[in-house]
Design a protein around this motif. Sequence first.
Motif, mmCIF file in Angstrom:
data_model
loop_
_atom_site.group_PDB
_atom_site.id
_atom_site.type_symbol
_atom_site.label_atom_id
_atom_site.label_comp_id
_atom_site.label_asym_id
_atom_site.label_seq_id
_atom_site.Cartn_x
_atom_site.Cartn_y
_atom_site.Cartn_z
ATOM 1 N N VAL A 165 0.920 0.213 7.530
ATOM 2 C CA VAL A 165 -0.066 -0.873 8.091
ATOM 3 C C VAL A 165 -1.271 -0.937 8.626
ATOM 4 N N THR A 168 -2.019 -9.518 9.371
ATOM 5 C CA THR A 168 -1.416 -8.157 9.231
ATOM 6 C C THR A 168 -2.830 -7.803 7.469
ATOM 7 N N LYS A 212 -3.453 -0.286 5.562
ATOM 8 C CA LYS A 212 -3.822 -1.734 5.091
ATOM 9 C C LYS A 212 -4.578 -2.525 6.646
ATOM 10 N N CYS A 226 -2.245 -4.808 14.843
ATOM 11 C CA CYS A 226 -2.159 -3.359 14.475
ATOM 12 C C CYS A 226 -1.952 -2.261 15.554
ATOM 13 N N CYS A 231 -0.141 -5.928 4.564
ATOM 14 C CA CYS A 231 0.020 -4.942 6.220
ATOM 15 C C CYS A 231 1.390 -5.337 7.016
#
Length: 248
Positions: free
Chosen positions: A114, A32, A117, A156, A102
């Motif tokens: 999300v 993430t 980030k 993401c 994230c």
Amino acid sequence: MAGLSSSGLQNPRTTSARAATARSPGTARGATSRGMMGSRAGTAYGDDDGAGNRPLTSMRGAGFSEEAARKKLRGEEKEKSETPQQTNKRIENEIMKLIDECSHHLVNGDMDSVIKKASDAVAKEKIIAKFRAAENIDPTLTIDVTFMAKLNMAICYQSNALLDEAISAYQDILKMKAYATSAKIRTNLGNAYFDKGKYNEAIKCYRKALDHVSNEFMDLRIKILSNIAKTFVKMEQVCNYCTLHNVH
């Protein structure tokens, strides 16, 4: 129809992003993301403070400048004792911190954060790439940071059903020499095509992924073969529907 199998790709820093692709067939789990260095414009000062003929104060003469102020606000002004290698490591850590943040937002379902980030992590990775080039730092020493930021961005996008963006991001990763033959990345790409309803493209990705998995990794081969089979089933269902409703 049972869900497709996961390829098992994980972020070496965190596994909490597993929810990212729960909807997709056999998704390779990933990282993430986190934020890029912000910037703030310098403040414009007026020259009348209401004190009559009071003379203006020169900030530059006192050792200040607008550029210095901007650098301080952006957090770009490094310590005098910091070497290029230390700066490189610091920015790497900032990227990894964004990736962890994230992942946290992903688990909590805060999808707007999300994406932000993840985008910030990719932007900061571009900054560190330019810095490494300027300082002649071997980019292979931080290739995983580049990979992590890009993989995280792709996952993401996919978790937000931004499938065109996810497909583009996975394809971008496959252009990296170190990951050009990654079966797990190709499996994720196949999953994105599957979610988009492009089953022929999904099959092609799964088959290419299978080509790069030896019999030594039988578990992964079985997962990819399962994805292929389930995609064919899906294609048959679509074909039957089109025949039933005379759709061409």
